[in-house]
Design a protein around this motif. Structure first.
Motif, PDB file in Angstrom:
ATOM      1  N   LEU A   1       0.573  -1.508  -0.273  1.00 54.06           N
ATOM      2  CA  LEU A   1      -0.045  -0.169   0.012  1.00 54.06           C
ATOM      3  C   LEU A   1       0.819   1.171  -0.241  1.00 54.06           C
ATOM      4  O   LEU A   1       1.839   1.441   0.789  1.00 54.06           O
ATOM      5  CB  LEU A   1      -0.277  -0.062   1.484  1.00 54.06           C
ATOM      6  N   ARG A   2       0.380   2.087  -1.325  1.00 59.05           N
ATOM      7  CA  ARG A   2       0.890   3.670  -0.840  1.00 59.05           C
ATOM      8  C   ARG A   2       0.431   4.256  -0.484  1.00 59.05           C
ATOM      9  O   ARG A   2      -1.021   4.925  -1.143  1.00 59.05           O
ATOM     10  CB  ARG A   2       1.482   3.837  -1.716  1.00 59.05           C
ATOM     11  N   ARG A   3       0.661   5.337   1.011  1.00 59.85           N
ATOM     12  CA  ARG A   3       0.284   6.507   1.039  1.00 59.85           C
ATOM     13  C   ARG A   3       0.101   7.757   1.152  1.00 59.85           C
ATOM     14  O   ARG A   3       2.117   7.606   1.658  1.00 59.85           O
ATOM     15  CB  ARG A   3      -0.496   5.997   3.346  1.00 59.85           C
ATOM     16  N   ILE A   4       0.193   8.795   0.668  1.00 64.98           N
ATOM     17  CA  ILE A   4       0.586   9.560   1.180  1.00 64.98           C
ATOM     18  C   ILE A   4      -0.258  10.998   2.477  1.00 64.98           C
ATOM     19  O   ILE A   4      -1.378  10.716   2.530  1.00 64.98           O
ATOM     20  CB  ILE A   4       0.342  10.393   0.197  1.00 64.98           C
ATOM     21  N   PHE A   5       0.708  11.138   3.185  1.00 64.39           N
ATOM     22  CA  PHE A   5      -0.433  12.514   4.517  1.00 64.39           C
ATOM     23  C   PHE A   5       0.589  13.259   4.246  1.00 64.39           C
ATOM     24  O   PHE A   5       1.966  13.229   4.444  1.00 64.39           O
ATOM     25  CB  PHE A   5       0.342  11.311   5.958  1.00 64.39           C
ATOM     26  N   LYS A   6      -1.395  14.516   4.250  1.00 63.40           N
ATOM     27  CA  LYS A   6      -0.518  15.619   4.490  1.00 63.40           C
ATOM     28  C   LYS A   6      -1.072  16.455   5.483  1.00 63.40           C
ATOM     29  O   LYS A   6      -1.897  16.039   6.567  1.00 63.40           O
ATOM     30  CB  LYS A   6      -1.393  16.175   3.097  1.00 63.40           C
ATOM     31  N   GLY A   7       0.313  16.965   6.555  1.00 61.29           N
ATOM     32  CA  GLY A   7       0.370  17.386   7.993  1.00 61.29           C
ATOM     33  C   GLY A   7       1.622  18.645   7.501  1.00 61.29           C
ATOM     34  O   GLY A   7       1.859  18.389   6.706  1.00 61.29           O
ATOM     35  N   ILE A   8       1.732  18.985   9.057  1.00 57.58           N
ATOM     36  CA  ILE A   8       2.378  19.628   9.736  1.00 57.58           C
ATOM     37  C   ILE A   8       3.344  18.729   9.813  1.00 57.58           C
ATOM     38  O   ILE A   8       3.285  18.872  11.296  1.00 57.58           O
ATOM     39  CB  ILE A   8       2.978  20.878  10.773  1.00 57.58           C
ATOM     40  N   VAL A   9       4.375  18.649   8.822  1.00 55.18           N
ATOM     41  CA  VAL A   9       6.220  17.879   9.245  1.00 55.18           C
ATOM     42  C   VAL A   9       6.592  18.492   9.731  1.00 55.18           C
ATOM     43  O   VAL A   9       7.048  19.122   9.396  1.00 55.18           O
ATOM     44  CB  VAL A   9       5.959  16.746   8.386  1.00 55.18           C
ATOM     45  N   ILE A  10       7.152  17.688  11.023  1.00 59.79           N
ATOM     46  CA  ILE A  10       7.977  18.257  11.756  1.00 59.79           C
ATOM     47  C   ILE A  10       9.232  17.064  12.431  1.00 59.79           C
ATOM     48  O   ILE A  10       9.009  16.615  12.357  1.00 59.79           O
ATOM     49  CB  ILE A  10       8.045  18.637  13.200  1.00 59.79           C
ATOM     50  N   ASN A  11      10.559  17.331  11.756  1.00 69.45           N
ATOM     51  CA  ASN A  11      11.744  16.768  11.177  1.00 69.45           C
ATOM     52  C   ASN A  11      13.605  16.997  11.868  1.00 69.45           C
ATOM     53  O   ASN A  11      13.250  17.881  11.572  1.00 69.45           O
ATOM     54  CB  ASN A  11      12.146  15.998   9.902  1.00 69.45           C
ATOM     55  N   PRO A  12      12.949  16.069  13.486  1.00 70.60           N
ATOM     56  CA  PRO A  12      14.655  16.822  13.800  1.00 70.60           C
ATOM     57  C   PRO A  12      15.599  16.015  13.146  1.00 70.60           C
ATOM     58  O   PRO A  12      15.368  14.736  11.977  1.00 70.60           O
ATOM     59  CB  PRO A  12      14.630  15.424  14.971  1.00 70.60           C
ATOM     60  N   VAL A  13      16.205  16.333  12.890  1.00 66.36           N
ATOM     61  CA  VAL A  13      17.537  15.795  11.942  1.00 66.36           C
ATOM     62  C   VAL A  13      19.262  16.484  12.265  1.00 66.36           C
ATOM     63  O   VAL A  13      19.792  15.266  12.342  1.00 66.36           O
ATOM     64  CB  VAL A  13      17.803  17.074  10.697  1.00 66.36           C
ATOM     65  N   ALA A  14      19.436  17.057  13.751  1.00 65.00           N
ATOM     66  CA  ALA A  14      20.433  16.814  14.911  1.00 65.00           C
ATOM     67  C   ALA A  14      20.110  18.049  15.621  1.00 65.00           C
ATOM     68  O   ALA A  14      19.454  18.008  15.856  1.00 65.00           O
ATOM     69  CB  ALA A  14      21.211  17.995  13.173  1.00 65.00           C
ATOM     70  N   PRO A  15      20.659  17.547  16.959  1.00 64.71           N
ATOM     71  CA  PRO A  15      21.286  18.269  17.731  1.00 64.71           C
ATOM     72  C   PRO A  15      20.060  20.250  18.313  1.00 64.71           C
ATOM     73  O   PRO A  15      19.445  20.258  18.555  1.00 64.71           O
ATOM     74  CB  PRO A  15      21.923  17.966  18.631  1.00 64.71           C
ATOM     75  N   ASP A  16      20.809  20.491  17.116  1.00 66.10           N
ATOM     76  CA  ASP A  16      20.039  21.609  16.974  1.00 66.10           C
ATOM     77  C   ASP A  16      19.517  21.919  15.319  1.00 66.10           C
ATOM     78  O   ASP A  16      19.115  23.562  15.171  1.00 66.10           O
ATOM     79  CB  ASP A  16      21.243  22.674  16.600  1.00 66.10           C
ATOM     80  N   ARG A  17      18.746  20.991  14.624  1.00 64.08           N
ATOM     81  CA  ARG A  17      18.227  21.611  13.612  1.00 64.08           C
ATOM     82  C   ARG A  17      16.825  20.447  13.351  1.00 64.08           C
ATOM     83  O   ARG A  17      17.755  19.402  13.620  1.00 64.08           O
ATOM     84  CB  ARG A  17      18.864  20.990  12.346  1.00 64.08           C
ATOM     85  N   VAL A  18      15.564  21.200  13.116  1.00 60.29           N
ATOM     86  CA  VAL A  18      14.592  20.811  12.500  1.00 60.29           C
ATOM     87  C   VAL A  18      14.217  21.198  11.605  1.00 60.29           C
ATOM     88  O   VAL A  18      14.586  22.236  11.394  1.00 60.29           O
ATOM     89  CB  VAL A  18      13.461  20.743  13.860  1.00 60.29           C
ATOM     90  N   ASP A  19      14.298  20.166  11.074  1.00 53.71           N
ATOM     91  CA  ASP A  19      13.282  20.766   9.179  1.00 53.71           C
ATOM     92  C   ASP A  19      11.430  20.484   9.692  1.00 53.71           C
ATOM     93  O   ASP A  19      10.892  19.306   9.363  1.00 53.71           O
ATOM     94  CB  ASP A  19      13.429  19.448   8.193  1.00 53.71           C
ATOM     95  N   TYR A  20      11.092  21.792   8.892  1.00 59.08           N
ATOM     96  CA  TYR A  20       9.466  22.180   9.251  1.00 59.08           C
ATOM     97  C   TYR A  20       9.762  22.151   7.388  1.00 59.08           C
ATOM     98  O   TYR A  20      10.309  22.515   6.423  1.00 59.08           O
ATOM     99  CB  TYR A  20       9.349  23.770   9.816  1.00 59.08           C
ATOM    100  N   TYR A  21       7.865  21.155   7.246  1.00 55.80           N
ATOM    101  CA  TYR A  21       7.099  21.070   6.211  1.00 55.80           C
ATOM    102  C   TYR A  21       5.838  21.378   6.611  1.00 55.80           C
ATOM    103  O   TYR A  21       5.101  20.690   7.306  1.00 55.80           O
ATOM    104  CB  TYR A  21       7.245  19.272   5.668  1.00 55.80           C
ATOM    105  N   ASP A  22       6.255  22.592   6.137  1.00 48.81           N
ATOM    106  CA  ASP A  22       4.745  23.194   6.615  1.00 48.81           C
ATOM    107  C   ASP A  22       3.185  23.970   5.438  1.00 48.81           C
ATOM    108  O   ASP A  22       3.161  24.853   4.827  1.00 48.81           O
ATOM    109  CB  ASP A  22       4.571  24.239   7.243  1.00 48.81           C
ATOM    110  N   PRO A  23       2.020  23.176   4.851  1.00 50.43           N
ATOM    111  CA  PRO A  23       2.502  21.472   4.874  1.00 50.43           C
ATOM    112  C   PRO A  23       3.562  20.809   4.275  1.00 50.43           C
ATOM    113  O   PRO A  23       3.908  20.925   3.239  1.00 50.43           O
ATOM    114  CB  PRO A  23       1.092  22.006   4.832  1.00 50.43           C
ATOM    115  N   GLY A  24       3.570  19.284   4.250  1.00 48.72           N
ATOM    116  CA  GLY A  24       4.480  18.652   4.219  1.00 48.72           C
ATOM    117  C   GLY A  24       3.901  17.734   3.455  1.00 48.72           C
ATOM    118  O   GLY A  24       2.768  16.715   4.162  1.00 48.72           O
ATOM    119  N   TYR A  25       4.887  16.391   3.252  1.00 51.00           N
ATOM    120  CA  TYR A  25       3.961  15.289   2.348  1.00 51.00           C
ATOM    121  C   TYR A  25       4.428  14.287   3.416  1.00 51.00           C
ATOM    122  O   TYR A  25       5.913  13.947   2.251  1.00 51.00           O
ATOM    123  CB  TYR A  25       2.834  15.870   0.464  1.00 51.00           C
TER     124      TYR A  25
END
Ligand code: GUN
Ligand code: FE
Length: 412
Positions: free
Chosen positions: A6-30
């Motif tokens: 199954l392939r699914r796409i979720f749309k929302g505000i995605v907050i992705n931690p990538v390093a101690p001092d960095r998160v990436d925001y996707y607003d909105p993200g897929y």
């Protein structure tokens, strides 16, 4: 069509931690999921590229990677928020009597099931778990973890001295039971279940028991967990019990249990030398700020440990903390250290993955990793950055709307 295809796409505000001092925001993200795995995280609507994919608009909910709790006691689930006093009193009056009940398989089964349900309801999809001393109760905990599909490192607690008689083992029996569990469970369920050797702490383990654990860990590459320098009275007691040793950390080092696959909880009352020793051995530290406050243990010197290069992740340490919520651990970490919400989120997710050698499998949204994630109803909100600060400062379990474990909706 099964979940695997199954392939699914979720749309929302995605907050992705990538390093101690960095998160990436996707607003909105897929977030694109293929079966059990992350396929993509993107700012551009990928629907035209994936015709036929199931599309879910999460309506401004925040999507986060599943939490990693790196220190938690399953048999203390029923006594969260119970009891008072500091560590040694609390162990004797609350904790040990409750853990004794796990001799009863029916009770172990009931609590294990409830524990994993509550863990998932809080958005935790990987956990490093202490069981009671009972071999059978530990089998039951593994079986419950497998039924829920979560990732777990689980160990039978080892105690061969200074314990109530019902919880005190013969050293050789303790080793043999642990070895049987290791052989039955380590790397089972597709590698998602790992055995972790669990000498409770130096005060309840003889030197020879810990030495055997050290030998086994070196020979097999097994994981080890214990407690270190949580409480002043505990530290003094360990000094009395091991009069010839340079320090509490040195007791574990002389036993040979300090290494890169060893997790030590708390690490509050340490000398500079002990901090250097942990760094040198690449020991991983589980920071349990809510427990530390609730049990009046003190505040872990977070910056000092970080500056020494030690890997730190978060643990609930229930029933030290009165909740399995990693949001509440994040809040306590922010209050105790002044760290940012972004750093707290990193500690609750990717740092735990890294501590467990799993940063290629879990901890954030990278293609190929397990689709372990949660959707949180953060409102009202203005920007993704404000949403993150709400997550760090205000949220608890009640805000968790949905939790997915490897693409399977496990809580809603
Ligand atoms: N030290 C030894 N056992 C325990 C325990 O169960 N909880 C905590 N917080 N510290 C410990
Ligand atoms: Fe603990």
């Amino acid at each position: 069509m099964g979940i695997r295809d199954l392939r699914r796409i979720f749309k929302g505000i995605v907050i992705n931690p990538v390093a101690p001092d960095r998160v990436d925001y996707y607003d909105p993200g897929y977030l694109v999921i293929e079966g059990e795995r992350i396929a993509r995280l993107t700012l551009d609507d990928p629907q035209s590229e994936f015709p036929g994919a199931d599309f879910r608009d999460m309506n401004e909910k925040v999507i986060l990677p599943g939490f990693v709790d790196t220190h938690v006691h399953l048999p203390q689930f029923a006594i969260m928020g119970v009891g008072k006093g500091q560590l040694l009193t609390w162990l004797n009056t609350c904790t040990y009597p409750e853990e004794t009940r796990f001799a009863d398989p029916q009770y172990a089964e009931k609590i294990s099931t409830a524990f994993f349900d509550e863990l998932i309801a809080n958005g935790t999809t990987t956990a490093v778990i202490y069981c009671s001393i009972h071999e059978h109760a530990t089998d039951i905990a593994f079986t419950a973890a497998r039924a829920k599909g979560v990732r777990a490192f689980i160990g039978k607690t080892m105690m061969d001295r200074n314990s109530p008689s019902e919880l005190q083992e013969d050293s050789q029996d303790s080793i043999e039971a642990s070895m049987r569990l290791f052989e039955r469970w380590d790397n089972s369920d597709g590698g998602r279940l790992r055995y972790i050797f669990t000498p409770r702490y130096a005060a309840s383990c003889s030197m020879s028991l810990m030495q055997r654990v050290g030998e086994i860990a070196r020979a097999t590459g097994a994981f080890v967990q214990s407690h270190l320098a949580e409480n002043i009275d505990e530290v003094e007691w360990v000094h009395e019990l091991f009069p010839g040793k340079a320090s509490y950390a040195a007791v574990y080092d002389d036993a040979g249990v300090l290494g890169p696959r060893t997790l030590m909880a708390h690490c509050i009352h340490l000398s500079a030398k002990e901090i250097d020793l942990l760094a040198e051995r690449a020991v991983k530290v589980a920071f349990c700020p809510y427990s530390n406050r609730a049990l009046h243990s003190g505040t872990m010197p977070y910056r000092k440990l970080r500056e020494a290069g030690i890997s730190i992740s978060l643990g609930t340490d229930i029933a030290g903390a009165p909740t399995l919520s990693m949001f509440e651990q994040m809040r306590e970490a922010i209050r105790a250290t002044g760290m940012t919400p972004a750093e707290a989120l990193y500690l609750a997710t990717l740092a735990g993955a890294a501590a467990l050698g799993l940063s290629d499998r879990i901890g954030n949204f990278v293609p190929g990793k397990d689709a372990d994630f949660l959707a949180v109803a953060v409102k009202p909100r203005a920007t993704a950055e404000e949403a993150l600060s709400t997550l760090g400062l205000h949220c608890n379990k009640n805000w968790v709307a949905e939790v997915y474990v490897r693409g399977n909706l496990m809580y809603f």
